[in-house]
Design a protein around this motif. Structure first.
Motif, PDB file in Angstrom:
ATOM      1  N   MET A  50       0.830  -1.207   0.000  1.00  0.00           N
ATOM      2  CA  MET A  50       0.000   0.000   0.000  1.00  0.00           C
ATOM      3  C   MET A  50       0.867   1.261   0.000  1.00  0.00           C
ATOM      4  SD  MET A  50      -2.853   1.144   2.796  1.00  0.00           S
ATOM      5  CE  MET A  50      -3.495  -0.512   2.900  1.00  0.00           C
ATOM      6  N   GLY A  51       1.937   1.236   0.775  1.00  0.00           N
ATOM      7  CA  GLY A  51       2.846   2.376   0.781  1.00  0.00           C
ATOM      8  C   GLY A  51       3.399   2.637  -0.605  1.00  0.00           C
ATOM      9  N   PHE A  52       3.795   1.562  -1.296  1.00  0.00           N
ATOM     10  CA  PHE A  52       4.297   1.721  -2.660  1.00  0.00           C
ATOM     11  C   PHE A  52       3.196   2.221  -3.596  1.00  0.00           C
ATOM     12  CE2 PHE A  52       7.620  -1.274  -1.196  1.00  0.00           C
ATOM     13  CZ  PHE A  52       8.730  -0.506  -1.523  1.00  0.00           C
ATOM     14  N   ALA A  53       1.970   1.728  -3.419  1.00  0.00           N
ATOM     15  CA  ALA A  53       0.857   2.164  -4.265  1.00  0.00           C
ATOM     16  C   ALA A  53       0.591   3.658  -4.088  1.00  0.00           C
ATOM     17  CB  ALA A  53      -0.404   1.347  -3.959  1.00  0.00           C
ATOM     18  N   PHE A  54       0.587   4.123  -2.838  1.00  0.00           N
ATOM     19  CA  PHE A  54       0.386   5.561  -2.618  1.00  0.00           C
ATOM     20  C   PHE A  54       1.559   6.374  -3.167  1.00  0.00           C
ATOM     21  CE2 PHE A  54      -2.876   4.688   0.804  1.00  0.00           C
ATOM     22  CZ  PHE A  54      -3.898   5.441   0.222  1.00  0.00           C
ATOM     23  N   ALA A  55       2.778   5.856  -3.046  1.00  0.00           N
ATOM     24  CA  ALA A  55       3.944   6.558  -3.609  1.00  0.00           C
ATOM     25  C   ALA A  55       3.822   6.641  -5.129  1.00  0.00           C
ATOM     26  CB  ALA A  55       5.230   5.842  -3.206  1.00  0.00           C
ATOM     27  N   GLU A  56       3.386   5.547  -5.747  1.00  0.00           N
ATOM     28  CA  GLU A  56       3.196   5.557  -7.196  1.00  0.00           C
ATOM     29  C   GLU A  56       2.047   6.481  -7.595  1.00  0.00           C
ATOM     30  OE1 GLU A  56       2.765   1.388  -8.006  1.00  0.00           O
ATOM     31  OE2 GLU A  56       4.945   1.078  -8.080  1.00  0.00           O
ATOM     32  N   ALA A  57       0.987   6.534  -6.777  1.00  0.00           N
ATOM     33  CA  ALA A  57      -0.113   7.469  -7.050  1.00  0.00           C
ATOM     34  C   ALA A  57       0.428   8.903  -7.044  1.00  0.00           C
ATOM     35  CB  ALA A  57      -1.226   7.302  -6.021  1.00  0.00           C
ATOM     36  N   LYS A 102      -3.747   3.703  -8.831  1.00  0.00           N
ATOM     37  CA  LYS A 102      -2.876   3.320  -7.715  1.00  0.00           C
ATOM     38  C   LYS A 102      -3.550   3.605  -6.374  1.00  0.00           C
ATOM     39  CE  LYS A 102       0.477   1.601  -9.985  1.00  0.00           C
ATOM     40  NZ  LYS A 102       0.729   0.177  -9.926  1.00  0.00           N
ATOM     41  N   ALA A 103      -4.268   4.708  -6.266  1.00  0.00           N
ATOM     42  CA  ALA A 103      -5.000   4.991  -5.025  1.00  0.00           C
ATOM     43  C   ALA A 103      -6.066   3.927  -4.794  1.00  0.00           C
ATOM     44  CB  ALA A 103      -5.632   6.387  -5.083  1.00  0.00           C
ATOM     45  N   GLY A 104      -6.720   3.496  -5.855  1.00  0.00           N
ATOM     46  CA  GLY A 104      -7.711   2.431  -5.747  1.00  0.00           C
ATOM     47  C   GLY A 104      -7.087   1.112  -5.306  1.00  0.00           C
ATOM     48  N   GLU A 105      -5.885   0.829  -5.807  1.00  0.00           N
ATOM     49  CA  GLU A 105      -5.179  -0.378  -5.383  1.00  0.00           C
ATOM     50  C   GLU A 105      -4.861  -0.313  -3.888  1.00  0.00           C
ATOM     51  OE1 GLU A 105      -1.699  -1.086  -7.804  1.00  0.00           O
ATOM     52  OE2 GLU A 105      -2.884  -1.033  -9.647  1.00  0.00           O
ATOM     53  N   ALA A 106      -4.480   0.859  -3.419  1.00  0.00           N
ATOM     54  CA  ALA A 106      -4.171   1.025  -1.993  1.00  0.00           C
ATOM     55  C   ALA A 106      -5.409   0.743  -1.148  1.00  0.00           C
ATOM     56  CB  ALA A 106      -3.633   2.435  -1.729  1.00  0.00           C
ATOM     57  N   ALA A 107      -6.536   1.274  -1.555  1.00  0.00           N
ATOM     58  CA  ALA A 107      -7.776   1.044  -0.810  1.00  0.00           C
ATOM     59  C   ALA A 107      -8.138  -0.442  -0.806  1.00  0.00           C
ATOM     60  CB  ALA A 107      -8.919   1.864  -1.410  1.00  0.00           C
ATOM     61  N   SER A 108      -7.918  -1.099  -1.931  1.00  0.00           N
ATOM     62  CA  SER A 108      -8.199  -2.528  -2.026  1.00  0.00           C
ATOM     63  C   SER A 108      -7.336  -3.326  -1.047  1.00  0.00           C
ATOM     64  CB  SER A 108      -7.952  -3.007  -3.458  1.00  0.00           C
ATOM     65  OG  SER A 108      -8.062  -4.405  -3.540  1.00  0.00           O
ATOM     66  N   MET A 109      -6.081  -2.924  -0.898  1.00  0.00           N
ATOM     67  CA  MET A 109      -5.194  -3.619   0.035  1.00  0.00           C
ATOM     68  C   MET A 109      -5.670  -3.453   1.475  1.00  0.00           C
ATOM     69  SD  MET A 109      -1.430  -2.928  -1.534  1.00  0.00           S
ATOM     70  CE  MET A 109      -1.280  -2.753  -3.281  1.00  0.00           C
ATOM     71  N   ALA A 110      -6.211  -2.293   1.798  1.00  0.00           N
ATOM     72  CA  ALA A 110      -6.752  -2.077   3.144  1.00  0.00           C
ATOM     73  C   ALA A 110      -7.909  -3.038   3.405  1.00  0.00           C
ATOM     74  CB  ALA A 110      -7.209  -0.633   3.306  1.00  0.00           C
ATOM     75  N   HIS A 111      -8.780  -3.191   2.414  1.00  0.00           N
ATOM     76  CA  HIS A 111      -9.917  -4.108   2.563  1.00  0.00           C
ATOM     77  C   HIS A 111      -9.441  -5.559   2.674  1.00  0.00           C
ATOM     78  CE1 HIS A 111     -12.685  -0.852   2.058  1.00  0.00           C
ATOM     79  NE2 HIS A 111     -12.271  -0.586   0.837  1.00  0.00           N
ATOM     80  N   ARG A 112      -8.403  -5.901   1.942  1.00  0.00           N
ATOM     81  CA  ARG A 112      -7.873  -7.268   2.005  1.00  0.00           C
ATOM     82  C   ARG A 112      -7.277  -7.565   3.375  1.00  0.00           C
ATOM     83  NH1 ARG A 112      -4.388  -7.055  -3.142  1.00  0.00           N
ATOM     84  NH2 ARG A 112      -3.236  -8.743  -2.117  1.00  0.00           N
ATOM     85  N   CYS A 113      -6.683  -6.561   3.999  1.00  0.00           N
ATOM     86  CA  CYS A 113      -6.168  -6.742   5.356  1.00  0.00           C
ATOM     87  C   CYS A 113      -7.332  -7.020   6.316  1.00  0.00           C
ATOM     88  CB  CYS A 113      -5.386  -5.504   5.801  1.00  0.00           C
ATOM     89  SG  CYS A 113      -4.830  -5.572   7.529  1.00  0.00           S
ATOM     90  N   ASP A 114      -8.378  -6.232   6.222  1.00  0.00           N
ATOM     91  CA  ASP A 114      -9.556  -6.462   7.063  1.00  0.00           C
ATOM     92  C   ASP A 114     -10.113  -7.876   6.843  1.00  0.00           C
ATOM     93  OD1 ASP A 114      -9.415  -3.891   8.103  1.00  0.00           O
ATOM     94  OD2 ASP A 114     -10.938  -3.077   6.750  1.00  0.00           O
ATOM     95  N   ASP A 115     -10.134  -8.289   5.579  1.00  0.00           N
ATOM     96  CA  ASP A 115     -10.640  -9.622   5.248  1.00  0.00           C
ATOM     97  C   ASP A 115      -9.792 -10.728   5.875  1.00  0.00           C
ATOM     98  OD1 ASP A 115     -12.639  -8.428   3.751  1.00  0.00           O
ATOM     99  OD2 ASP A 115     -11.675  -8.826   1.809  1.00  0.00           O
ATOM    100  N   ALA A 116      -8.479 -10.507   5.950  1.00  0.00           N
ATOM    101  CA  ALA A 116      -7.591 -11.514   6.540  1.00  0.00           C
ATOM    102  C   ALA A 116      -7.950 -11.756   8.004  1.00  0.00           C
ATOM    103  CB  ALA A 116      -6.130 -11.077   6.421  1.00  0.00           C
ATOM    104  N   PHE A 117      -8.260 -10.702   8.723  1.00  0.00           N
ATOM    105  CA  PHE A 117      -8.650 -10.863  10.129  1.00  0.00           C
ATOM    106  C   PHE A 117     -10.037 -11.480  10.245  1.00  0.00           C
ATOM    107  CE2 PHE A 117      -5.134  -7.957  10.865  1.00  0.00           C
ATOM    108  CZ  PHE A 117      -4.542  -8.565  11.962  1.00  0.00           C
ATOM    109  N   ALA A 118     -10.938 -11.098   9.351  1.00  0.00           N
ATOM    110  CA  ALA A 118     -12.281 -11.679   9.385  1.00  0.00           C
ATOM    111  C   ALA A 118     -12.216 -13.192   9.141  1.00  0.00           C
ATOM    112  CB  ALA A 118     -13.171 -11.000   8.347  1.00  0.00           C
ATOM    113  N   LYS A 119     -11.392 -13.609   8.184  1.00  0.00           N
ATOM    114  CA  LYS A 119     -11.242 -15.045   7.900  1.00  0.00           C
ATOM    115  C   LYS A 119     -10.602 -15.778   9.065  1.00  0.00           C
ATOM    116  CE  LYS A 119     -10.997 -14.588   2.911  1.00  0.00           C
ATOM    117  NZ  LYS A 119     -10.110 -14.571   1.737  1.00  0.00           N
TER     118      LYS A 119
END
Length: 178
Positions: free
Chosen positions: A110-117, A132-149
Motif C-alpha cells: 500500500m505504501g508503494f501504491a500511494f507513492a506511485e499514485a 494506484k490509489a484504488g489499489e491502496a484502498a483494495s489492500m486495506a480491505h484485504r487486510c480487514d478480510d484476513a482478520f475476518a477469515k
C-alpha cells in the motif's frame, strides 16, 4: 456590537479553538470533491489535508499529491505498528499472527501504491494516480478480510479505515484537476 461583528468574532473563536486556520484552498477543494463524489467525507478531507505542511501553498494538483503522501505515511505507520505487534510475546495465536503477517505485506504494498499514485499525479498521469490509489484502498480491505477469515478482531482497523478514506479523497481531488 453589530451582529456581523459578533458573527466574525464567533467564527474566529471557533477557528482558534480548533487549533488554527485551515487554508481556504483545502476547504474549497474538499467541498468540491465531496460535492462531486458522495464517498468523500468532507470533515475528514479538511482535517487531514489541513494538517500537512504543503497544504497552505498547494493548488488542487498539489492537494491530490498531499492526499497520496498522507496515505503513504499512514501505511508506513501501520507497518511499524504491525511489526511491534508481531514482536509482542502475547501474539501467540497462529491465525492472528498469520493475518498480521499478511497485513504487513499488504501495507508495504500500500505504501508503494500511494507513492506511485503521488508520482503519477505529479507526472500528470491522473488515470494512473487514481488507479494506484484504488489499489491502496483494495489492500486495506484485504487486510480487514484476513482478520475476518481468521475470526479475530483486527488491531489495525483504524489504519484500514484511514487508508480507504484518503484513497477516495485522493481520487476525488484528482478528478477535479482540469
Amino acid at each position: 456590537m453589530k451582529p456581523s461583528t459578533a458573527c466574525c468574532l464567533a467564527v474566529a473563536t471557533v477557528l482558534a479553538l480548533m487549533g488554527g486556520v485551515v487554508d481556504a484552498t483545502v476547504v474549497t477543494t474538499c467541498k468540491a470533491a465531496a460535492g462531486r463524489d458522495g464517498r468523500v467525507d468532507y470533515g475528514f478531507c479538511v482535517s487531514e489535508l489541513g494538517k500537512h505542511h504543503d497544504s497552505p501553498s498547494a493548488d488542487t494538483w498539489g492537494l491530490a499529491k498531499v492526499a497520496a503522501l498522507t496515505g503513504l505515511v499512514n501505511a508506513d505507520n501501520a507497518v511499524y505498528d504491525i511489526k511491534a505487534l508481531l514482536a509482542k510475546h502475547g501474539t501467540d495465536d497462529g491465525s492472528a499472527r498469520a493475518a498480521l503477517g499478511q497485513c504487513q505485506e499488504l501495507y508495504d504494498g500500500m505504501g508503494f501504491a500511494f507513492a506511485e499514485a503521488h508520482d503519477d499525479i505529479n507526472s500528470r498521469d491522473y488515470a494512473g494516480g487514481k488507479e494506484k490509489a484504488g489499489e491502496a484502498a483494495s489492500m486495506a480491505h484485504r487486510c480487514d478480510d484476513a482478520f475476518a477469515k481468521a475470526g479475530v478482531p483486527s488491531p489495525v482497523t483504524q489504519y484500514s479505515d484511514y487508508s480507504a478514506q484518503i484513497a477516495v479523497v485522493c481520487s476525488a481531488i484528482t478528478n477535479l484537476i482540469q
